[in-house]
Write an enzyme that holds these catalytic residues in place. Structure first.
Site, PDB file in Angstrom:
ATOM      1  N   GLU A 191       0.826  -1.211   0.000  1.00  0.00           N
ATOM      2  CA  GLU A 191       0.000   0.000   0.000  1.00  0.00           C
ATOM      3  C   GLU A 191       0.857   1.256   0.000  1.00  0.00           C
ATOM      4  O   GLU A 191       0.544   2.232  -0.699  1.00  0.00           O
ATOM      5  CB  GLU A 191      -0.929   0.032   1.217  1.00  0.00           C
ATOM      6  CG  GLU A 191      -1.948  -1.079   1.243  1.00  0.00           C
ATOM      7  CD  GLU A 191      -1.531  -2.279   2.083  1.00  0.00           C
ATOM      8  OE1 GLU A 191      -2.402  -2.910   2.685  1.00  0.00           O
ATOM      9  OE2 GLU A 191      -0.311  -2.589   2.133  1.00  0.00           O
TER      10      GLU A 191
ATOM     11  N   CYS B 246      -0.066   1.058   7.847  1.00  0.00           N
ATOM     12  CA  CYS B 246      -0.728   1.509   6.618  1.00  0.00           C
ATOM     13  C   CYS B 246      -2.044   2.203   6.931  1.00  0.00           C
ATOM     14  O   CYS B 246      -2.376   3.221   6.314  1.00  0.00           O
ATOM     15  CB  CYS B 246      -0.944   0.343   5.665  1.00  0.00           C
ATOM     16  SG  CYS B 246       0.585  -0.254   4.924  1.00  0.00           S
TER      17      CYS B 246
END
Length: 148
Positions: A62, A97
């Site tokens: 990500e 994340c």
């Protein structure tokens, strides 16, 4: 390869999952924990990335994807997904994340597995009452108006 119930996902959401799956299938490391990721911007453009596995904790897919999108000029990101290698399908973001997505893109949606299939979830719902961090002003108090 397993199939995953997609619930009420849109065609765009399914396309984003497929983009991330292709990235990890084509470029994964095989014997290590490989993840592909894809993000869509407000204009509908998709950007991808793959994690860099390293014993010291390389960057997640990500984060690579967010950097790739930013490097290509994308700013208003709407949806992100990470997909595991070996047919694992969509995987939810780790804590780091989640915090970065929350700080940089507080209105982004995340595609992740749930007990009833893959769903689209607002990042704020994954970070209830979290405090956003800002480079200029540091940690900010929770502000519900940011997420309306």
């Amino acid at each position: 390869m397993p199939t995953f119930p997609y619930g009420d996902l849109t065609a765009d959401d399914r396309e984003l999952i497929e983009c991330a799956r292709q990235i990890v299938d084509l470029h994964g490391e095989g014997l290590v924990h490989s993840m592909g990721s894809a993000v869509r911007d407000q204009a509908g453009r998709m950007y991808g990335g793959i994690n860099l596995f390293h014993f010291t904790g390389g960057p997640c897919a990500e984060l690579v994807t967010l950097g790739n999108a930013r490097a290509q000029g994308a700013r208003d990101l709407t949806t992100i997904v990470a997909v595991g290698d070996e047919g694992r399908g969509p995987v939810g973001p780790c804590g780091r994340c989640r915090q970065i997505l929350f700080d940089y893109h507080p209105r982004i949606r995340v595609l992740l597995p749930t007990e009833t299939g893959v769903k689209s979830v607002r990042i704020v719902d994954l970070m209830p009452l979290a405090a956003r961090w800002d480079a200029a002003e540091g940690t900010q108090p929770f502000d519900a108006d940011v997420f309306e």
